[in-house]
Scaffold this active site. Structure first.
Site, PDB file in Angstrom:
ATOM      1  NE  ARG A 105      41.836 -19.558 -39.058  1.00  0.00           N
ATOM      2  CZ  ARG A 105      42.128 -18.403 -39.845  1.00  0.00           C
ATOM      3  NH1 ARG A 105      40.969 -17.821 -39.680  1.00  0.00           N
ATOM      4  NH2 ARG A 105      43.261 -17.979 -40.000  1.00  0.00           N
ATOM      5  CB  SER A 142      45.373  -7.098 -49.586  1.00  0.00           C
ATOM      6  OG  SER A 142      44.338  -7.652 -49.935  1.00  0.00           O
ATOM      7  NE  ARG A 196      39.891 -13.709 -39.357  1.00  0.00           N
ATOM      8  CZ  ARG A 196      39.928 -12.291 -39.409  1.00  0.00           C
ATOM      9  NH1 ARG A 196      39.151 -11.492 -38.962  1.00  0.00           N
ATOM     10  NH2 ARG A 196      41.006 -11.746 -39.865  1.00  0.00           N
ATOM     11  CG  ASP A 246      41.241  -7.053 -52.689  1.00  0.00           C
ATOM     12  OD1 ASP A 246      41.569  -7.009 -53.988  1.00  0.00           O
ATOM     13  OD2 ASP A 246      42.007  -7.885 -51.719  1.00  0.00           O
ATOM     14  CB  SER A 273      43.186 -13.414 -37.224  1.00  0.00           C
ATOM     15  OG  SER A 273      43.934 -12.976 -38.278  1.00  0.00           O
ATOM     16  CD  GLU A 289      41.167 -17.531 -48.563  1.00  0.00           C
ATOM     17  OE1 GLU A 289      41.127 -17.889 -47.259  1.00  0.00           O
ATOM     18  OE2 GLU A 289      41.323 -16.475 -48.971  1.00  0.00           O
ATOM     19  CB  ALA A 290      33.709 -17.486 -47.969  1.00  0.00           C
ATOM     20  CB  THR A 303      45.894 -11.499 -41.429  1.00  0.00           C
ATOM     21  OG1 THR A 303      44.489 -11.242 -41.172  1.00  0.00           O
ATOM     22  CG2 THR A 303      46.268 -12.234 -42.690  1.00  0.00           C
TER      23      THR A 303
HETATM   24  P1  NG1 Z   1      42.875 -14.562 -41.477  1.00  0.00           P
HETATM   25  O1  NG1 Z   1      43.202 -13.384 -40.792  1.00  0.00           O
HETATM   26  O2  NG1 Z   1      43.972 -15.616 -40.931  1.00  0.00           O
HETATM   27  O3  NG1 Z   1      41.655 -15.158 -40.892  1.00  0.00           O
HETATM   28  C1  NG1 Z   1      42.173 -13.546 -43.727  1.00  0.00           C
HETATM   29  C2  NG1 Z   1      41.069 -13.979 -44.392  1.00  0.00           C
HETATM   30  C3  NG1 Z   1      41.765 -15.114 -45.213  1.00  0.00           C
HETATM   31  C4  NG1 Z   1      42.676 -14.781 -46.292  1.00  0.00           C
HETATM   32  C5  NG1 Z   1      43.871 -14.099 -45.397  1.00  0.00           C
HETATM   33  C6  NG1 Z   1      44.902 -13.504 -46.334  1.00  0.00           C
HETATM   34  C7  NG1 Z   1      38.805 -14.467 -43.413  1.00  0.00           C
HETATM   35  C8  NG1 Z   1      37.836 -15.205 -42.425  1.00  0.00           C
HETATM   36  N1  NG1 Z   1      40.174 -14.704 -43.438  1.00  0.00           N
HETATM   37  O4  NG1 Z   1      43.000 -14.510 -42.910  1.00  0.00           O
HETATM   38  O5  NG1 Z   1      40.500 -15.803 -45.802  1.00  0.00           O
HETATM   39  O6  NG1 Z   1      42.171 -13.803 -47.038  1.00  0.00           O
HETATM   40  O7  NG1 Z   1      43.103 -13.097 -44.662  1.00  0.00           O
HETATM   41  O8  NG1 Z   1      44.565 -12.201 -46.608  1.00  0.00           O
HETATM   42  O9  NG1 Z   1      38.479 -14.155 -44.374  1.00  0.00           O
HETATM   43 ZN    ZN Z   2      44.137  -8.581 -51.840  1.00  0.00          ZN
END
Ligand code: NG1
Ligand code: ZN
Length: 538
Positions: free
Chosen positions: A506, A66, A515, A286, A508, A381-382, A510
């Site tokens: 929270r 991504s 964050r 993206d 993350s 999602e934002a 990924t």
């Molecule tokens: P994490 O890393 O869990 O915050 C991020 C994005 C999600 C989503 C995922 C999957 C933010 C704050 N978080 O998650 O919205 O897109 O990656 O790719 O943008």
């Molecule tokens: Zn993507």
């Protein structure tokens, strides 16, 4: 049937790297590409098991990381309906990836087979695709070895966007199975045809808007959008004018570098290679084209204005609600967001549009599942990932509605077109682009008019590197910390000191970070709040 000796032999070529502990997270497996070969080999096997379990339905597998840097890669599985892999199977994916030896791997496969009562003799099939990353071909080769080892039919779709793979997986399972042509070509052709036709239907005979510039993040979205635009032009070349920039998928090091939706959203700034003037309209995709954000420069002071996922949700919900009303249909519309949605967007949806808003945990599958509870569920999602789901009940009502007046008939036709224009399997930057453009054309709105629905509260998202992010446990759609004990009370005390203050913490899913999100009525307050909360976490 499953030949365990064959799998064991094939697996010997893809030994697991001892020191790594893999997790199938919100976005599948994702990390530096060089650590992924054994994982992707095993994902091929898992796809075969999943297909056998689901009565030979086709499973999709996408190789992409991504918006992450070019050196990363990743893999995720797609269920027959085009949705993300079922949660329980994420656990199996993690178990398979972490089996230390070939014998352990066989043992894990056998346990999945027995736990699920899988009939080993069932046929199975998988379609797979990759984005433009240089590591892609090598990883596809590993995947093919896994697929072969479990005696499954594999269909290579070549280079595709993530949403194309989702859509084609759904198509193979629920629409007419194509009898001729290569899957690689069909996955493009059927996709372009569907969305180009729906776009024209949704636009009707309204005059087109000024050209739009699309930053394709030097990724797969560039060639795909170019072809899609050609399909649109073939039907009528007076409707949509797009200029694609950051479309270099050949040079190394360019993918997602200083450009793309994530860069624009997190930095709240223009990508490189995009000379934007007042009056221009632009958007960024993206790296795998499943997210999009729009932007422009304010005409009175030239400042950068972002139209993110929250703004897309507001635009989509507003237009759909109006059509439903005009059509006189008894259909409920709901919006699903995460805690990262701007407070102003939620207030606008609830107070102005009077639409119910649900807040769920981060991750597309949470949004998708919640959105399925409404007749029409709008979720974004934002960061620009999202779509609109029309339930069978809604589709039924729209398609069988009585058309008493010309106005009603028009509204119903428009709704029908929108149901076809949005990729309902998953958030899709290209489909979302056409969807937004179609609404703006119908409304004859500039970006500024779209933007004027509400004004975002100043907000800040920061990453904090901590020793162990697992100690942060949340509840209430991730907005409240239950552990470490006492921390939430301290955050609450800080938040109370700021007008319109809101902040949450929270881990993350990924990245190895925690964050911190904060918003408040002024930029200064918001930054101060984010800084102070980050200080508590660190
Ligand atoms: P994490 O890393 O869990 O915050 C991020 C994005 C999600 C989503 C995922 C999957 C933010 C704050 N978080 O998650 O919205 O897109 O990656 O790719 O943008
Ligand atoms: Zn993507």
């Amino acid at each position: 049937t499953i030949d365990y000796d064959k799998i064991k032999k094939a697996s010997a070529k893809y030994p697991k790297l001892k020191e790594i502990n893999y997790t199938y997270g919100t976005a599948g497996f994702r990390m530096k590409a060089e650590y992924l070969e054994s994982v992707i080999f095993r994902v091929g096997i898992l796809g075969g098991l999943r297909s056998k379990k689901l009565n030979s339905k086709v499973i999709g597998i996408m190789i992409t990381a991504s918006h992450n840097p070019e050196a990363d890669n990743g893999v995720k599985l797609v269920d027959p309906s085009g949705e993300m892999l079922e949660q329980q199977w994420e656990g199996y994916a993690t178990q398979l990836a972490n089996a230390q030896s070939d014998d352990d791997l066989i043992a894990v496969i056998k346990s999945i087979v027995s736990e699920n009562g899988i009939d080993e003799s069932k046929e199975a099939s998988i379609v797979y695709a990759r984005d433009t990353r240089p590591s892609g071909p090598k990883l596809v080769a590993a995947l093919e070895e896994g697929i072969k080892a479990i005696n499954v039919v594999g269909g290579n779709l070549g280079v595709k966007t993530t949403p194309q793979l989702h859509y084609f997986t759904y198509y193979l399972n629920y629409c007419e199975k194509p009898t001729e042509g290569s899957y690689e070509e069909l996955a493009d052709k059927l996709y372009y045809q569907k969305f180009a036709e729906a776009f024209h239907k949704a636009v009707g005979d309204n005059p087109c808007l000024s050209p739009i510039t699309i930053d394709a993040a030097n990724g797969v979205g560039a060639p795909k959008l170019k072809e899609l635009a050609e399909w649109i032009d073939k039907i009528n070349n007076n409707v949509f004018e797009v200029e694609i920039i950051n479309d270099d998928i050949k040079s190394q090091g360019k993918l997602n570098f200083n450009c793309g939706a994530d860069y624009v959203k997190s930095g709240q700034k223009i990508p490189t290679g995009a000379p934007l003037s007042v009056g221009d309209r632009a958007a960024s995709l993206d790296g795998d084209a499943d997210r999009i954000v729009f932007y422009y420069l304010n005409d009175y002071d030239g400042t950068f204005r972002l139209l993110d996922g929250d703004k897309i949700a507001a635009l989509a919900a507003g237009f759909i609600i109006e059509l439903v009303k005009t059509a006189g249909l008894d259909i409920n519309v709901g919006v699903v967001q995460t805690a990262y949605a701007n407070g102003s967007s939620r207030a606008y949806l609830e107070k102005e549009l009077k639409v119910p808003v649900a807040c769920v945990s981060t991750g597309v599958k949470h949004l998708h599942h919640k959105a399925q509870e409404y007749d029409v569920g709008v979720y974004f999602e934002a960061n620009g990932h999202g779509t609109v789901l029309f339930s069978p009940n809604a589709l039924n009502k729209i398609n069988s509605a009585e058309k008493r007046t010309a106005e009603q008939e028009k509204a119903i036709k428009k709704l029908q077109a929108l149901t076809e224009l949005i990729n309902q399997t998953v958030g899709d930057a290209l489909s979302d682009l056409l969807f937004v453009e179609a609404i703006l054309i119908n409304r004859q709105w500039t970006f500024h008019q779209w933007d004027s629905a509400y004004t975002d509260l100043p907000n800040r998202l920061v990453k904090v590197v901590v020793e162990n992010r697992q100690i942060f446990k949340t509840t209430n759609a991730e907005q409240t910390l239950v552990e470490p004990k006492g921390l939430q009370e301290k955050i609450d005390k800080l938040v109370a000191q700021y007008k319109d203050g809101r902040s949450f913490v929270r881990p993350s899913g990924t990245e190895d970070v925690v964050r911190v999100y904060a918003e408040a009525s002024t930029r200064k307050d918001c930054d101060e709040l984010a800084f102070k909360v980050a200080g508590l976490v660190y």
